[in-house]
Every structure is written in C-alpha cells, then in structure tokens.
Design an enzyme around this catalytic site. Structure first.
Site, PDB file in Angstrom:
ATOM      1  N   LEU A  24       0.809  -1.222   0.000  1.00  0.00           N
ATOM      2  CA  LEU A  24       0.000   0.000   0.000  1.00  0.00           C
ATOM      3  C   LEU A  24       0.842   1.272   0.000  1.00  0.00           C
ATOM      4  O   LEU A  24       1.919   1.319   0.582  1.00  0.00           O
ATOM      5  CB  LEU A  24      -0.926  -0.007   1.226  1.00  0.00           C
ATOM      6  CG  LEU A  24      -1.883  -1.201   1.287  1.00  0.00           C
ATOM      7  CD1 LEU A  24      -2.738  -1.136   2.545  1.00  0.00           C
ATOM      8  CD2 LEU A  24      -2.772  -1.272   0.045  1.00  0.00           C
ATOM      9  N   GLY A  27      -1.612   6.459  -2.597  1.00  0.00           N
ATOM     10  CA  GLY A  27      -2.729   6.377  -3.552  1.00  0.00           C
ATOM     11  C   GLY A  27      -3.842   5.492  -3.000  1.00  0.00           C
ATOM     12  O   GLY A  27      -5.027   5.857  -3.032  1.00  0.00           O
ATOM     13  N   HIS A  28      -3.455   4.326  -2.482  1.00  0.00           N
ATOM     14  CA  HIS A  28      -4.441   3.431  -1.865  1.00  0.00           C
ATOM     15  C   HIS A  28      -5.105   4.127  -0.671  1.00  0.00           C
ATOM     16  O   HIS A  28      -6.317   4.013  -0.470  1.00  0.00           O
ATOM     17  CB  HIS A  28      -3.767   2.152  -1.347  1.00  0.00           C
ATOM     18  CG  HIS A  28      -3.100   1.319  -2.403  1.00  0.00           C
ATOM     19  ND1 HIS A  28      -1.750   1.153  -2.462  1.00  0.00           N
ATOM     20  CD2 HIS A  28      -3.620   0.581  -3.416  1.00  0.00           C
ATOM     21  CE1 HIS A  28      -1.442   0.348  -3.476  1.00  0.00           C
ATOM     22  NE2 HIS A  28      -2.567  -0.010  -4.068  1.00  0.00           N
ATOM     23  N   GLN A  52      -5.159 -12.113 -13.238  1.00  0.00           N
ATOM     24  CA  GLN A  52      -5.082 -10.885 -14.023  1.00  0.00           C
ATOM     25  C   GLN A  52      -3.654 -10.600 -14.503  1.00  0.00           C
ATOM     26  O   GLN A  52      -3.407  -9.584 -15.131  1.00  0.00           O
ATOM     27  CB  GLN A  52      -5.654  -9.689 -13.260  1.00  0.00           C
ATOM     28  CG  GLN A  52      -4.804  -9.176 -12.117  1.00  0.00           C
ATOM     29  CD  GLN A  52      -5.511  -8.072 -11.342  1.00  0.00           C
ATOM     30  OE1 GLN A  52      -6.535  -8.295 -10.719  1.00  0.00           O
ATOM     31  NE2 GLN A  52      -4.978  -6.868 -11.407  1.00  0.00           N
ATOM     32  N   GLN A 139      -8.474   6.575 -10.300  1.00  0.00           N
ATOM     33  CA  GLN A 139      -8.457   7.078 -11.674  1.00  0.00           C
ATOM     34  C   GLN A 139      -7.150   6.673 -12.377  1.00  0.00           C
ATOM     35  O   GLN A 139      -7.099   6.576 -13.595  1.00  0.00           O
ATOM     36  CB  GLN A 139      -8.617   8.606 -11.645  1.00  0.00           C
ATOM     37  CG  GLN A 139      -8.514   9.305 -12.983  1.00  0.00           C
ATOM     38  CD  GLN A 139      -9.598   8.896 -13.957  1.00  0.00           C
ATOM     39  OE1 GLN A 139     -10.678   8.449 -13.552  1.00  0.00           O
ATOM     40  NE2 GLN A 139      -9.321   9.008 -15.247  1.00  0.00           N
ATOM     41  N   LYS A 140      -6.120   6.407 -11.588  1.00  0.00           N
ATOM     42  CA  LYS A 140      -4.834   5.943 -12.126  1.00  0.00           C
ATOM     43  C   LYS A 140      -5.032   4.789 -13.118  1.00  0.00           C
ATOM     44  O   LYS A 140      -4.373   4.704 -14.140  1.00  0.00           O
ATOM     45  CB  LYS A 140      -3.963   5.489 -10.946  1.00  0.00           C
ATOM     46  CG  LYS A 140      -2.847   4.543 -11.229  1.00  0.00           C
ATOM     47  CD  LYS A 140      -1.669   5.278 -11.779  1.00  0.00           C
ATOM     48  CE  LYS A 140      -0.421   4.433 -11.888  1.00  0.00           C
ATOM     49  NZ  LYS A 140      -0.615   3.029 -12.220  1.00  0.00           N
ATOM     50  N   GLN A 144      -9.551   0.250 -16.127  1.00  0.00           N
ATOM     51  CA  GLN A 144     -10.094  -0.674 -15.119  1.00  0.00           C
ATOM     52  C   GLN A 144     -11.405  -0.113 -14.549  1.00  0.00           C
ATOM     53  O   GLN A 144     -12.377  -0.850 -14.339  1.00  0.00           O
ATOM     54  CB  GLN A 144      -9.064  -0.873 -14.014  1.00  0.00           C
ATOM     55  CG  GLN A 144      -9.588  -1.561 -12.781  1.00  0.00           C
ATOM     56  CD  GLN A 144      -8.464  -1.948 -11.836  1.00  0.00           C
ATOM     57  OE1 GLN A 144      -7.779  -2.933 -12.061  1.00  0.00           O
ATOM     58  NE2 GLN A 144      -8.259  -1.185 -10.785  1.00  0.00           N
ATOM     59  N   LEU A 175       1.809   7.514  -8.131  1.00  0.00           N
ATOM     60  CA  LEU A 175       2.240   6.461  -7.214  1.00  0.00           C
ATOM     61  C   LEU A 175       1.776   5.110  -7.750  1.00  0.00           C
ATOM     62  O   LEU A 175       0.671   4.984  -8.260  1.00  0.00           O
ATOM     63  CB  LEU A 175       1.642   6.667  -5.822  1.00  0.00           C
ATOM     64  CG  LEU A 175       2.022   7.927  -5.053  1.00  0.00           C
ATOM     65  CD1 LEU A 175       1.606   7.787  -3.598  1.00  0.00           C
ATOM     66  CD2 LEU A 175       3.492   8.221  -5.139  1.00  0.00           C
TER      67      LEU A 175
HETATM   68  P1  AMP Z   1      -3.594  -1.989  -6.947  1.00  0.00           P
HETATM   69  O1  AMP Z   1      -3.195  -2.399  -5.569  1.00  0.00           O
HETATM   70  O2  AMP Z   1      -2.459  -1.494  -7.790  1.00  0.00           O
HETATM   71  O3  AMP Z   1      -4.474  -2.999  -7.632  1.00  0.00           O
HETATM   72  O4  AMP Z   1      -4.513  -0.711  -6.761  1.00  0.00           O
HETATM   73  C1  AMP Z   1      -5.648  -0.757  -5.947  1.00  0.00           C
HETATM   74  C2  AMP Z   1      -6.464   0.474  -6.199  1.00  0.00           C
HETATM   75  O5  AMP Z   1      -5.694   1.640  -5.900  1.00  0.00           O
HETATM   76  C3  AMP Z   1      -6.894   0.609  -7.663  1.00  0.00           C
HETATM   77  O6  AMP Z   1      -8.247   1.053  -7.728  1.00  0.00           O
HETATM   78  C4  AMP Z   1      -5.954   1.633  -8.200  1.00  0.00           C
HETATM   79  O7  AMP Z   1      -6.479   2.365  -9.285  1.00  0.00           O
HETATM   80  C5  AMP Z   1      -5.756   2.522  -6.991  1.00  0.00           C
HETATM   81  N1  AMP Z   1      -4.521   3.276  -7.125  1.00  0.00           N
HETATM   82  C6  AMP Z   1      -3.297   2.792  -7.444  1.00  0.00           C
HETATM   83  N2  AMP Z   1      -2.397   3.793  -7.539  1.00  0.00           N
HETATM   84  C7  AMP Z   1      -3.067   4.943  -7.284  1.00  0.00           C
HETATM   85  C8  AMP Z   1      -2.697   6.321  -7.233  1.00  0.00           C
HETATM   86  N3  AMP Z   1      -1.457   6.711  -7.480  1.00  0.00           N
HETATM   87  N4  AMP Z   1      -3.661   7.228  -6.945  1.00  0.00           N
HETATM   88  C9  AMP Z   1      -4.930   6.818  -6.696  1.00  0.00           C
HETATM   89  N5  AMP Z   1      -5.348   5.543  -6.722  1.00  0.00           N
HETATM   90  C10 AMP Z   1      -4.425   4.612  -7.014  1.00  0.00           C
END
Ligand code: AMP
Length: 271
Positions: A24, A27-28, A52, A139-140, A144, A175
């Site tokens: 984490l 962003g998370h 995935q 939104q990153k 998806q 991030l």
């Molecule tokens: P992940 O762990 O990479 O699957 O991401 C989990 C969630 O966090 C997903 O909805 C991503 O889009 C979101 N996420 C990842 N990086 C960022 C970021 N830099 N800013 C905002 N949300 C993020």
C-alpha cells in the site's frame, strides 16, 4: 471478516470496499480515506490476483508486505481486512471468467490479453463476498474503472463505484507499487509520463483539439526520454477507450517496468 460484514449488513450499516493488491501507498490510502468518510464500515481487500497477470508478467515478484499494510490500515481506521488465499478465491475446478466486451478490448486489453477478464472476475467475487454499498477505485487505472463500472451495471451489482483522483509524487509520477522496480535513472526518466500529460493538457487548454496533434505532443515528450519505450500514447473516450475523446492514456516501459498513467485533457493538470 466476511462474518463481520454480514453482521454489519444485518445491522443496517453501510459498507465501503477498497480492493487492492497490497504493497500500500498514499494512492491506496486516498481511496481508504474516501471510503471511511462515506461509509459506516470499511473493508480493504488485499489479494494479488493471479488470473489478471499474463505469462511472463510480475505475479511472482509483485511486492508483498502484509505486516506493513495491516499497520497502515489500522492507523487509517479501517474496520476489516479481507485477505483471501488464492486457493480460497479459486478452488480447484474454478472455471468461470467474466468477460466485459468492448471497453476491455483496446489499449491495456490488447497489451495484456486476459487482464481485464481477471480483474472483472475477481472484482465480481469481492462484491459477492463483501456486499459493499460503495466500492472505491483509482483514476490511475482509468480503463479498469470503465471495465468495473460496465461489469457492475451489466451484472446488476447494487454497488456504487466511486473514483478517486490519482495521487502523485512531487515530480508528477503517479504512485504505483511497481515504481519500486525502477532503477534511480529510470525513476528520473519516469517523470516524462506526467510531463507529457501536462504538456498535452496545456495545449488542449490553449485550443489544440486535433487528436493527431495531441497524440504527437504526448509521443514527442516521451520519445525525448532515451530510457522510455512507448507502448501507447492515445487520446480516447473515457467510457469506450477508443478515439475520439479527451482522455490521454499512456503506457511506457522503462527497462522491465511497465508504467501507465492518464489525464482528462479538459482538466488542468495538478501540481
Ligand atoms: P492496486 O493495488 O495497484 O491494484 O490498486 C488498488 C487500487 O488503488 C486501484 O483502484 C488503483 O487504481 C488505486 N490506485 C493505485 N495507484 C493509485 C494512485 N497513485 N492514486 C490513486 N489511486 C491509485
């Protein structure tokens, strides 16, 4: 964890779900903050979803740090962490995949065949397990978001999909858990993604509306960076992910690391 969420539901409490793959970062935590603001109870799922990842992708090396994740989530005030094993999520004999036609085909879909089937399937299973009122995505990962929204609508999940803005480093790099793979030189070069998005947003604000020209601005900025190998740089519709539109989307490789980013050119680039 699932017993607790069933109890909360019986008690009439609202539940927010934040699906993640762990490792984490801020962003998370931005998604978690939104979920805590808008719901009585918040569940964060941590699951590195094997289906995935394509062959040769980074499933085996994906960063994992459950201890640190648990500490961060406790501090953030999360009510539950749902951390299923691969065997629990996909018991032997599992053979159903959810395929969202259309939006899951171009760009990321083409670069990572099967990726969005894996995403749609796991998100549907998380929705069924946790039964959230709201689910939070970044939104990153714009494509998806579009795939998940379509899936939730088509399969009648009574869940509201909430989208949080991309959290960035000071130099603009979005991030991502995968930023940890970058060498120091690649890390510097990776600022070219946000820099390209900013240039295109400035051009758009000054009246540049031609998709070809905007694409060229993105590509030229990225190609000025010797370590960047551009996979795609397009300007698309944020629901269909095909042109025309105003969402600039990028996928760029730095060595073995593949980064994505995007920005709605109709908005000022942050920072
Ligand atoms: P992940 O762990 O990479 O699957 O991401 C989990 C969630 O966090 C997903 O909805 C991503 O889009 C979101 N996420 C990842 N990086 C960022 C970021 N830099 N800013 C905002 N949300 C993020």
């Amino acid at each position: 964890m699932l017993e607790a969420s069933r109890r909360w539901r019986r008690e009439g409490l609202s539940i927010g779900l934040v699906p993640t793959m762990g490792a984490l970062h801020a962003g998370h935590l931005r998604l978690v903050e939104g979920a805590c603001r808008e719901n009585d109870r918040v569940v964060v799922s941590i699951f590195v979803n094997p289906i995935q990842f394509g062959p040769g992708e980074d499933f085996d090396h994906y960063p994992r740090d459950p201890q640190r994740d648990a500490e961060l989530l406790a501090k953030a005030g999360v009510d539950g962490i749902y951390e299923p094993t691969v065997a629990a999520m996909y018991p032997p004999g599992s053979s159903t995949l959810i395929h969202v036609a259309g939006v899951s085909q171009p760009l990321e879909g083409q670069a990572r065949p099967g990726h969005f089937d894996g995403v749609a399937t796991v998100v549907a299973k998380l929705f069924t397990a946790v039964e959230p009122d709201r689910a939070y995505f970044g939104q990153k990962d714009a494509q998806q978001v579009a795939v998940v929204k379509r899936m939730a609508r088509d399969l009648d999940f009574p869940v509201e999909i909430r989208v949080s803005p991309t959290v960035r480093e000071l130099d603009g790099l979005a991030l991502s858990s995968r930023n940890a793979y970058l060498t120091p030189d690649e890390r510097k070069a990776a600022a070219s993604l946000s820099s390209a998005l900013r240039l295109a947003a400035e051009a758009y604000a000054h009246g540049e509306g031609k998709p070809d020209r905007l694409r060229q601005i993105l590509k030229e900025r990225l190609e000025a960076e010797p370590l960047a190998q551009v996979e795609y740089a397009e300007v698309v519709n944020p629901e269909t992910f095909i042109a025309p539109g105003s969402l600039a989307v990028l996928a760029v490789r730095f060595g073995r690391t593949r980064l994505i980013d995007n920005h709605d050119l109709a908005k000022v680039f942050p920072g």
